[in-house]
Design a protein around this motif. Structure first.
Motif, short mmCIF file in Angstrom:
data_model
loop_
_atom_site.label_atom_id
_atom_site.label_comp_id
_atom_site.label_asym_id
_atom_site.label_seq_id
_atom_site.Cartn_x
_atom_site.Cartn_y
_atom_site.Cartn_z
N SER A 231 0.70 -10.49 13.39
CA SER A 231 1.61 -9.35 13.53
C SER A 231 2.09 -9.27 14.96
CB SER A 231 0.91 -8.05 13.13
OG SER A 231 1.73 -6.93 13.39
N ILE A 232 3.40 -9.20 15.13
CA ILE A 232 4.01 -9.00 16.44
C ILE A 232 4.58 -7.59 16.45
CG2 ILE A 232 5.80 -9.78 18.03
CD1 ILE A 232 5.55 -12.55 16.84
N LYS A 233 4.01 -6.72 17.28
CA LYS A 233 4.41 -5.32 17.30
C LYS A 233 5.80 -5.13 17.88
CE LYS A 233 0.38 -4.25 15.70
NZ LYS A 233 0.21 -3.91 14.27
N GLY A 234 6.16 -5.99 18.83
CA GLY A 234 7.48 -5.89 19.44
C GLY A 234 8.49 -6.77 18.73
N ASP A 235 9.54 -7.15 19.45
CA ASP A 235 10.61 -7.97 18.90
C ASP A 235 10.32 -9.45 19.17
OD1 ASP A 235 11.75 -5.54 18.33
OD2 ASP A 235 13.03 -5.55 20.14
N ALA A 236 10.98 -10.30 18.43
CA ALA A 236 10.86 -11.75 18.64
C ALA A 236 12.26 -12.33 18.81
CB ALA A 236 10.15 -12.41 17.46
N TYR A 237 12.40 -13.23 19.78
CA TYR A 237 13.67 -13.85 20.10
C TYR A 237 13.51 -15.36 19.97
CZ TYR A 237 14.16 -9.24 22.19
OH TYR A 237 14.18 -7.89 22.39
N VAL A 238 14.33 -16.00 19.13
CA VAL A 238 14.23 -17.43 18.84
C VAL A 238 15.46 -18.10 19.42
CG1 VAL A 238 13.91 -19.16 17.05
CG2 VAL A 238 12.99 -16.85 16.72
N ASP A 239 15.28 -18.89 20.48
CA ASP A 239 16.40 -19.55 21.12
C ASP A 239 16.92 -20.70 20.26
OD1 ASP A 239 16.10 -17.83 23.17
OD2 ASP A 239 15.46 -19.30 24.67
N ALA A 240 18.08 -21.23 20.63
CA ALA A 240 18.62 -22.41 19.95
C ALA A 240 17.63 -23.57 20.07
CB ALA A 240 19.97 -22.79 20.57
N ASN A 241 17.51 -24.34 19.00
CA ASN A 241 16.58 -25.48 18.92
C ASN A 241 15.13 -25.03 18.96
OD1 ASN A 241 18.72 -27.41 18.89
ND2 ASN A 241 18.88 -27.20 21.11
N ALA A 242 14.85 -23.80 18.62
CA ALA A 242 13.50 -23.30 18.46
C ALA A 242 13.31 -22.86 17.01
CB ALA A 242 13.23 -22.15 19.42
N VAL A 243 12.03 -22.72 16.59
CA VAL A 243 11.72 -22.47 15.18
C VAL A 243 10.78 -21.28 15.08
CG1 VAL A 243 10.70 -23.41 13.07
CG2 VAL A 243 12.01 -24.89 14.60
N TYR A 244 11.07 -20.40 14.11
CA TYR A 244 10.19 -19.29 13.76
C TYR A 244 9.87 -19.40 12.28
CZ TYR A 244 8.43 -14.51 13.08
OH TYR A 244 7.66 -13.43 12.77
N ALA A 245 8.57 -19.25 11.93
CA ALA A 245 8.14 -19.34 10.53
C ALA A 245 6.88 -18.50 10.36
CB ALA A 245 7.89 -20.79 10.13
N GLY A 246 6.43 -18.38 9.10
CA GLY A 246 5.19 -17.67 8.81
C GLY A 246 5.41 -16.42 7.99
N TYR A 247 4.32 -15.95 7.36
CA TYR A 247 4.39 -14.76 6.52
C TYR A 247 3.99 -13.49 7.26
CZ TYR A 247 -0.62 -15.87 6.18
OH TYR A 247 -1.93 -16.16 6.47
N GLY A 248 3.81 -13.57 8.57
CA GLY A 248 3.44 -12.40 9.35
C GLY A 248 4.60 -11.45 9.55
N SER A 249 4.32 -10.35 10.23
CA SER A 249 5.32 -9.31 10.43
C SER A 249 5.78 -9.29 11.88
CB SER A 249 4.74 -7.94 10.06
OG SER A 249 3.65 -7.60 10.92
N VAL A 250 6.97 -8.73 12.10
CA VAL A 250 7.57 -8.61 13.42
C VAL A 250 8.48 -7.39 13.37
CG1 VAL A 250 9.53 -10.10 12.85
CG2 VAL A 250 8.80 -9.89 15.23
N ASN A 251 8.75 -6.82 14.52
CA ASN A 251 9.65 -5.67 14.56
C ASN A 251 11.09 -6.13 14.32
OD1 ASN A 251 10.41 -2.96 14.86
ND2 ASN A 251 10.81 -3.26 17.04
N ASP A 252 11.85 -6.36 15.37
CA ASP A 252 13.19 -6.93 15.23
C ASP A 252 13.10 -8.43 15.46
OD1 ASP A 252 14.31 -4.49 14.72
OD2 ASP A 252 14.97 -4.15 16.79
#
Length: 737
Positions: A231-252
């Motif tokens: 769980s990420i309580k804050g926001d997540a920022y994914v730059d170009a050529n980066a990857v975000y995955a998973g069943y966890g939670s995030v704010n924005d």
């Protein structure tokens, strides 16, 4: 870029006039300042202004922590030791006046309608925090020890903890008070352990997995990836050529790179908003029997034309599947044109205010459009034209393969190497006729001892005997190749036994027989040939002229195994077949040499025929029925043969020899085979490597006469053309009687 301002002409003229007046007045004034003491002048102490209010959120993208600036007070009282002397002299000038006529005569161009504004570069709060002189850096490059559940306790300062290669922790890392950040900088990635009191997380590189709660914001830079199963309580920022995955939670969640959603990694839960950049990629992984759960967004999902790609694991898919991929409180915009890695499946998307739905179904793409070779296209056309072909498990597996696998699968099913059997078999038996010719060339009808007055040397053991027995061991290998076909390698080894006898002063005839084995190999194709050879030959020698005639019949017992494996389909068809070859040749030569040197130009005419019976492979859905095949051709060869006898001191004779020839083949060169899938499809024709229209033939050897009745020899042969090449070695023993 600088801002282009608009001014009215009269206003601009007034500004020019005032500037001219000020310059004139400035030049006219002189201000003299003198020091009345020699005491050293010191600068006043600088004061640093304090910020008006503390910044609460260090890692919010809208906040910016700039470098601390030092300023000097503008009003400073002079020291008592210093005095300022007024100007000694001052000249004045009358003011310059401009009337209306001056303004009327001014001519200015119309201002541009395009105005350029200065746009400040976007600042990154993590960069500012990392580079601030108040931030204390702590670098970890080794495992941390767990003491009462604490792996590392930082102090009260603003801390940046850098995790390098080799760092890992079992307990909790506590950032302490102050503003704290965590920088993951290990290329090999790893596990993000338990953390506390960190406002920011940056993944600089590597693949990282989070299974705990993180209280702050997260940032994934280019080349990095985050699997968030926590769980990420804050926001997540994914730059170009980066990857975000998973069943966890995030704010924005803000994505400029790639958002991975599949059955293995799960689907993210977004408690705030999802914002995709136009260049972002939404990758949706599916299998034939399972689709991932939809992405859940409580707030607004902004799609902005982002790429949508369906990555399908190969399998037996249903003809059509409908499934929701995203739920949101509100959906703004749409994805771009969806794409898929499966060649014969097409995704389409439909939208409502809160849902994005995927329809995944079989398209109308023809198999032939993905075939890369004529043989593959022939198979594909037979499948496309057959109404029952899709009932075959092999064809269904082909239809649900991806775009990179489909061309390979088509070639495996086409089995074009069956058309190469003819050329490979003919190449494997050519050493038999070459060995017969080699034995015949060593015959000479001359009688008596070798003398210097002879027109040409006796190249063998002497001719006063009436018969001869010879034995040759041979090895041959080569490659049958074509630009778009898989090359077929072959290797042959065998033995030949021959005997001949003299009929009169001009003719000598003989017979030969032998056995050979040939190994065929083409990556996913293996084959064997067991061959028996029977031949007859005759030589007419009349002075320097020689005529050599021969014919060989070979019987072949063949077997083959193919490996067909793509997607989740696998089969290994096997076969046995019978084949035969016939060879006949006639060669004429004229020896121009004298003494112990032989110089013989020659010309020959040859005939070859290949015939194979129909056979059916044993196996699964990839098994083929291969129809019979017959090929025949005529060739001519022109060349030159050289030899020289050396008499050794011990009475033996050593004869090196060399020949080179140019071979030309007439008629149809291509090799075709008709076949079909046993479980579906229609007959189709595959093409193999053609026979070489022109080729170069070389032969070099060394013969040793060890006694009056015995001789030994070794020879090397080679043939090279555009679509094939072969080479061989031969060892020979002769006994005259």
């Amino acid at each position: 870029m600088p801002t282009q301002h608009k001014f009215r002409p009269k206003h601009l003229a007034l500004a020019v006039a005032l500037s001219v007046g000020c310059v004139e007045t400035s030049v006219a004034q002189q201000l003299v300042i003198e020091s009345v003491t020699d005491e050293k002048i010191t600068k006043p102490r600088k004061k640093t202004p304090k910020p008006a209010a503390p910044i609460d959120d260090l890692f919010a993208l809208k906040e910016f922590i700039g470098p601390l600036k030092h300023t000097t007070p503008t009003n400073t009282r002079p020291r008592e030791e210093q005095t300022t002397q007024l100007p000694l002299t001052q000249r004045t000038s009358a003011p310059v006046e401009f009337d209306d006529t001056f303004y009327d005569l001014l001519d200015f161009p119309e201002p541009s309608t395009i105005e350029m504004a200065i746009v400040p570069a976007e600042e990154n709060p993590f960069d500012n925090f990392q580079n601030a002189y108040t931030t204390q850096h702590t670098i970890i490059s080794k495992p941390l020890e767990n003491t009462d559940g604490i792996a590392l306790q930082l102090g009260e300062a603003d801390d940046l903890l850098v995790i390098n290669k080799g760092a890992q922790w079992d307990g909790r890392i506590d950032g302490g008070s102050g503003k704290n950040g965590l920088l993951l900088n290990a290329f090999e990635g790893g596990e993000i352990g338990e953390t506390k009191n960190f406002e920011g997380l940056r993944i600089a590189r590597g693949q990282w997995a989070l299974h705990h709660d993180f209280d702050g914001h997260a940032e994934i830079k280019a080349g990095g990836s985050l699997l968030n199963n926590g769980s990420i309580k804050g926001d997540a920022y994914v730059d170009a050529n980066a990857v975000y995955a998973g069943y966890g939670s995030v704010n924005d969640l803000y994505v400029d790179g790639s958002l991975e959603v599949n059955t293995a990694l799960g689907s993210p839960i977004i408690n705030g908003n999802l914002t995709l950049d136009k260049e972002a990629a939404f990758s949706y992984g599916v299998t034939a029997d399972k689709l991932p759960t939809p992405v859940l967004v409580e707030g607004i999902a902004t799609l902005a034309g982002a790429k949508f790609h369906v990555f399908g694991v190969t399998g037996d898919y249903p003809d059509s599947t409908v499934h929701p991929v995203l739920f949101a409180g509100k959906i703004e915009g749409e994805f771009g044109q969806p794409s898929s890695n499966l060649a014969f499946m097409t995704p389409t998307l439909s939208y409502s205010n809160t849902t994005v739905t995927l329809t995944y179904e079989r398209n109308a793409l023809k198999i032939a459009e993905l075939a890369r070779t004529p043989s593959g296209q022939a198979l594909a056309r037979s499948v496309d034209a057959s109404e029952t072909a899709s009932e075959s498990l092999a064809i269904r597996s082909l239809l649900y393969s991806n775009k990179s696998t489909a061309p390979v699968a088509i070639e495996q099913l086409a089995a074009s190497n069956n058309a190469n059997l003819a050329k490979a078999t003919l190449s494997s038996v050519s050493p038999v006729s070459t060995s017969m010719l080699s034995a015949m060339r060593q015959l000479d009808n001359r009688r008596g001892p070798l003398t210097e007055s002879s027109q040409a040397p006796r190249l063998a053991i002497g001719n006063q005997q009436t018969g001869r027995v010879w034995l040759q061991a041979l090895g041959n290998g080569g490659k049958v190749d074509r630009g778009f076909n898989t090359s077929l390698n072959f290797a042959t080894h065998g033995i030949l036994l021959g005997a001949d006898w003299r009929h009169d002063d001009h003719w000598q005839a003989g017979v030969t027989g032998g056995k050979s084995q040939t190994r065929l190999d083409a990556g996913q194709y293996d084959g064997d040939l067991d061959s028996w050879h029977f031949g007859a030959y005759a030589v007419r020698q009349e002075g320097p002229f020689a005529l050599r005639l021969g014919a060989v019949y070979s019987s072949h017992d063949g077997s083959s195994k193919r490996q067909v494996a793509f997607n989740r389909f696998s089969d290994r068809p096997k076969s046995r077949y019978d084949a035969s070859t016939q060879q006949a040749f006639a060669e004429a030569g004229y020896n121009l040499g004298r003494g112990n040197i032989s110089f013989e130009p020659f010309a020959s005419l040859g005939y070859q025929r290949y015939q194979r019976d129909t056979f059916t492979e044993k196996g699964g859905a990839a098994a083929l029925k291969v129809h019979g095949q017959t090929n025949e051709n005529i060739s001519s060869t022109f060349g030159l043969r050289l030899a020289q006898i050396h008499a050794l001191d011990n009475g033996m004779q050593l004869t090196p020899r060399f020949s080179a020839g140019w071979k030309y083949t007439y008629g149809e060169l291509d090799s075709y085979t008709r076949q079909r899938l046993v479980t579906g499809g229609r007959d189709y024709t595959v093409s193999g490597a053609p026979l070489d229209r022109e080729s170069l033939m070389l032969d070099a050897g060394l013969d040793l006469r060890v006694s009056a009745n015995n001789s030994l020899g070794v020879g090397f042969t080679g043939e090279a053309g555009d679509d094939g090449r072969s080479y061989g070695v031969m060892g020979q023993w002769q006994l005259a009687f």
